[in-house]
Design a protein around this motif. Structure first.
Motif, PDB file in Angstrom:
ATOM      1  N   GLY A 112       3.207 -20.964  -2.018  1.00 36.52           N
ATOM      2  CA  GLY A 112       1.987 -20.238  -2.352  1.00 36.52           C
ATOM      3  C   GLY A 112       1.581 -20.507  -3.783  1.00 36.52           C
ATOM      4  N   THR A 113       0.519 -19.860  -4.207  1.00 39.33           N
ATOM      5  CA  THR A 113      -0.007 -20.075  -5.552  1.00 39.33           C
ATOM      6  C   THR A 113       0.405 -18.924  -6.466  1.00 39.33           C
ATOM      7  N   SER A 114      -0.201 -18.857  -7.644  1.00 39.78           N
ATOM      8  CA  SER A 114       0.074 -17.759  -8.584  1.00 39.78           C
ATOM      9  C   SER A 114      -1.057 -17.696  -9.600  1.00 39.78           C
ATOM     10  N   THR A 115      -1.120 -16.603 -10.344  1.00 40.69           N
ATOM     11  CA  THR A 115      -2.080 -16.505 -11.438  1.00 40.69           C
ATOM     12  C   THR A 115      -1.555 -17.307 -12.621  1.00 40.69           C
ATOM     13  N   ASN A 116      -2.397 -17.506 -13.610  1.00 34.46           N
ATOM     14  CA  ASN A 116      -1.971 -18.231 -14.802  1.00 34.46           C
ATOM     15  C   ASN A 116      -0.852 -17.502 -15.539  1.00 34.46           C
ATOM     16  N   SER A 117      -0.777 -16.189 -15.345  1.00 37.28           N
ATOM     17  CA  SER A 117       0.266 -15.402 -16.014  1.00 37.28           C
ATOM     18  C   SER A 117       1.561 -15.346 -15.208  1.00 37.28           C
ATOM     19  N   GLY A 118       1.572 -15.970 -14.007  1.00 38.02           N
ATOM     20  CA  GLY A 118       2.801 -16.046 -13.234  1.00 38.02           C
ATOM     21  C   GLY A 118       2.966 -15.030 -12.129  1.00 38.02           C
ATOM     22  N   TYR A 119       1.935 -14.241 -11.840  1.00 35.67           N
ATOM     23  CA  TYR A 119       2.004 -13.293 -10.723  1.00 35.67           C
ATOM     24  C   TYR A 119       1.831 -14.095  -9.436  1.00 35.67           C
ATOM     25  N   THR A 120       2.867 -14.094  -8.594  1.00 32.57           N
ATOM     26  CA  THR A 120       2.876 -14.989  -7.443  1.00 32.57           C
ATOM     27  C   THR A 120       2.099 -14.442  -6.253  1.00 32.57           C
ATOM     28  N   GLU A 121       1.616 -15.370  -5.461  1.00 33.60           N
ATOM     29  CA  GLU A 121       0.943 -14.988  -4.214  1.00 33.60           C
ATOM     30  C   GLU A 121       1.902 -14.248  -3.291  1.00 33.60           C
ATOM     31  N   ALA A 122       3.174 -14.670  -3.267  1.00 33.96           N
ATOM     32  CA  ALA A 122       4.159 -14.012  -2.402  1.00 33.96           C
ATOM     33  C   ALA A 122       4.337 -12.546  -2.781  1.00 33.96           C
ATOM     34  N   ALA A 123       4.337 -12.246  -4.072  1.00 31.83           N
ATOM     35  CA  ALA A 123       4.447 -10.852  -4.515  1.00 31.83           C
ATOM     36  C   ALA A 123       3.191 -10.076  -4.150  1.00 31.83           C
ATOM     37  N   PHE A 124       2.046 -10.704  -4.326  1.00 29.54           N
ATOM     38  CA  PHE A 124       0.771 -10.065  -3.999  1.00 29.54           C
ATOM     39  C   PHE A 124       0.681  -9.738  -2.514  1.00 29.54           C
ATOM     40  N   SER A 180      -7.780 -21.861  -5.695  1.00 25.49           N
ATOM     41  CA  SER A 180      -8.852 -22.811  -5.956  1.00 25.49           C
ATOM     42  C   SER A 180      -9.110 -22.926  -7.458  1.00 25.49           C
ATOM     43  N   GLY A 181     -10.178 -23.632  -7.840  1.00 23.85           N
ATOM     44  CA  GLY A 181     -10.468 -23.886  -9.250  1.00 23.85           C
ATOM     45  C   GLY A 181     -11.140 -22.715  -9.938  1.00 23.85           C
ATOM     46  N   THR A 182     -11.089 -22.744 -11.270  1.00 29.58           N
ATOM     47  CA  THR A 182     -11.747 -21.717 -12.068  1.00 29.58           C
ATOM     48  C   THR A 182     -13.241 -21.694 -11.779  1.00 29.58           C
ATOM     49  N   GLY A 183     -13.795 -20.503 -11.651  1.00 30.34           N
ATOM     50  CA  GLY A 183     -15.211 -20.351 -11.328  1.00 30.34           C
ATOM     51  C   GLY A 183     -15.439 -20.112  -9.852  1.00 30.34           C
ATOM     52  N   VAL A 257      -6.667 -13.552   5.733  1.00 32.05           N
ATOM     53  CA  VAL A 257      -7.557 -12.978   4.722  1.00 32.05           C
ATOM     54  C   VAL A 257      -7.148 -13.520   3.359  1.00 32.05           C
ATOM     55  N   GLU A 258      -8.017 -14.333   2.766  1.00 29.92           N
ATOM     56  CA  GLU A 258      -7.825 -14.821   1.397  1.00 29.92           C
ATOM     57  C   GLU A 258      -8.537 -13.822   0.490  1.00 29.92           C
ATOM     58  N   CYS A 259      -7.764 -12.935  -0.144  1.00 29.08           N
ATOM     59  CA  CYS A 259      -8.342 -11.779  -0.833  1.00 29.08           C
ATOM     60  C   CYS A 259      -9.083 -12.122  -2.122  1.00 29.08           C
ATOM     61  N   GLY A 260      -8.836 -13.291  -2.652  1.00 24.31           N
ATOM     62  CA  GLY A 260      -9.482 -13.724  -3.889  1.00 24.31           C
ATOM     63  C   GLY A 260      -8.822 -14.992  -4.379  1.00 24.31           C
ATOM     64  N   ASN A 261      -9.295 -15.505  -5.518  1.00 20.52           N
ATOM     65  CA  ASN A 261      -8.776 -16.753  -6.060  1.00 20.52           C
ATOM     66  C   ASN A 261      -7.883 -16.476  -7.273  1.00 20.52           C
ATOM     67  N   MET A 262      -6.599 -16.700  -7.121  1.00 16.33           N
ATOM     68  CA  MET A 262      -5.653 -16.400  -8.186  1.00 16.33           C
ATOM     69  C   MET A 262      -5.818 -17.291  -9.417  1.00 16.33           C
ATOM     70  N   ARG A 263      -6.478 -18.435  -9.256  1.00 13.84           N
ATOM     71  CA  ARG A 263      -6.606 -19.366 -10.374  1.00 13.84           C
ATOM     72  C   ARG A 263      -7.865 -19.115 -11.204  1.00 13.84           C
ATOM     73  N   ASP A 264      -8.673 -18.164 -10.773  1.00 12.36           N
ATOM     74  CA  ASP A 264      -9.841 -17.783 -11.577  1.00 12.36           C
ATOM     75  C   ASP A 264      -9.494 -16.522 -12.367  1.00 12.36           C
ATOM     76  N   PRO A 265      -9.687 -16.516 -13.679  1.00 12.78           N
ATOM     77  CA  PRO A 265      -9.269 -15.370 -14.498  1.00 12.78           C
ATOM     78  C   PRO A 265      -9.885 -14.044 -14.061  1.00 12.78           C
ATOM     79  N   LYS A 266     -11.145 -14.042 -13.675  1.00 17.81           N
ATOM     80  CA  LYS A 266     -11.792 -12.789 -13.278  1.00 17.81           C
ATOM     81  C   LYS A 266     -11.233 -12.272 -11.953  1.00 17.81           C
ATOM     82  N   ASP A 267     -11.048 -13.161 -11.001  1.00 15.44           N
ATOM     83  CA  ASP A 267     -10.432 -12.736  -9.740  1.00 15.44           C
ATOM     84  C   ASP A 267      -8.976 -12.322  -9.960  1.00 15.44           C
TER      85      ASP A 267
END
Length: 294
Positions: A112-124, A180-183, A257-267
């Motif tokens: 899975g993916t993660s946020t830039n700060s390291g919060y993983t998709e698996a934890a989410f 996905s990508g930022t933005g 359900v893809e709840c949002g994009n972890m790689r975009d700072p606002k999401d």
């Protein structure tokens, strides 16, 4: 003072035990009242009445059963599939092995993916799935999770599908977040395409899965206040795919359900917020509930 205050020496309500004859209770009260009325001091001054005015039928409190708790999903079975597994990171060989998804072969699972700060998709996905389970159980549904970080890795995507099939689930929801990508912002719900090949045959679930997905997309937007993805689905919040084994091998209505994009700072700010994750679970639960009650 409250109407039912038992400390009042002047007026007490007579409580009738459920099933006791009303006439006998009132007769006993009348006898006691008359006896006290007959008592007086030497000077003719009456002793204060112990019972006060004669109780009437309206003073009798009848026992009533509690109102039934609404359980609109009683008898329904829902399988929640938390995407990935926190242990996948430690088992690259196992999750990279190929499994049959009907039309071709694909990796067992991914990290899975993660946020830039390291919060993983698996934890989410586990957090939202726990919240979703609680909400659905309160409505009376029988809920099963495909994994609860209770196994070293996985399960593989083909096994995830089999779990829902074996449960004869009325609905299966796979919880994810995109990478996905930022933005690129917003949520989307992935629906199964019409696939027929090998072990895959989605003929019977395409229609009901779309109905399930449409309701989740609508309720998710209302609950979270977020918009459908601006980078996929043409603004509908829906995306149809034929390359996901979890959908291809399902024989019961199922969506991702893809709840949002972890790689975009606002999401990412939303996905890492506890209150927002509760809203996400509420939106998914509302979508599942409206689908199952239609």
């Amino acid at each position: 003072m409250h109407d039912d205050d038992s400390s009042s020496p002047v007026r007490r309500k007579l409580v009738l035990t459920v099933g006791a004859p009303l006439a006998a209770t009132l007769a006993a009260a009348l006898a006691g009242w008359l006896a006290w009325q007959a008592m007086s001091s030497d000077g003719g001054e009456r002793v204060p009445k112990a019972l006060g005015p004669l109780p009437v039928a309206s003073d009798v409190v009848q026992g009533t059963p509690p109102a039934p708790v609404a359980r609109p999903l009683a008898g329904k079975t829902v399988v929640i599939d938390p995407g990935h597994n926190p242990g996948n990171f430690d088992h690259p060989r196992e999750i990279n092995r190929l499994v049959d998804i009907g039309t071709n072969r694909k990796e067992c699972d991914t990290t899975g993916t993660s946020t830039n700060s390291g919060y993983t998709e698996a934890a989410f996905t586990l957090d939202v799935s726990h919240r979703l389970r609680t909400l659905l159980q309160k409505q009376g549904a029988t809920v099963t999770l495909t994994q609860d970080a209770d196994r070293p890795y996985g399960p593989c995507i083909d096994e995830r599908a089999r779990i829902g099939n074996a449960a004869k689930a009325d609905a299966v929801v796979s919880v994810h977040a995109d990478g996905s990508g930022t933005g690129n912002r917003g949520f989307h719900v992935i629906l199964p395409a019409l696939v027929k090949g090998g072990a895959a045959d989605t003929t019977r679930i395409v229609g009901p899965s779309r109905a399930l997905g449409e309701r989740i997309a609508r309720e998710f937007a209302l609950a979270t206040g977020t918009a459908p993805a601006n980078y996929i689905g043409g603004g509908t919040g829906l995306d149809v795919r034929k390359d996901l084994g979890g959908l291809n091998l399902s024989t019961v209505p199922k969506v991702f359900v893809e709840c949002g994009n972890m790689r975009d700072p606002k999401d990412a700010a939303l996905l890492t917020d506890t209150a927002w994750r509760q809203k996400a679970a509420q939106g998914i639960a509302a979508g599942v509930s409206t689908y199952l009650r239609d």
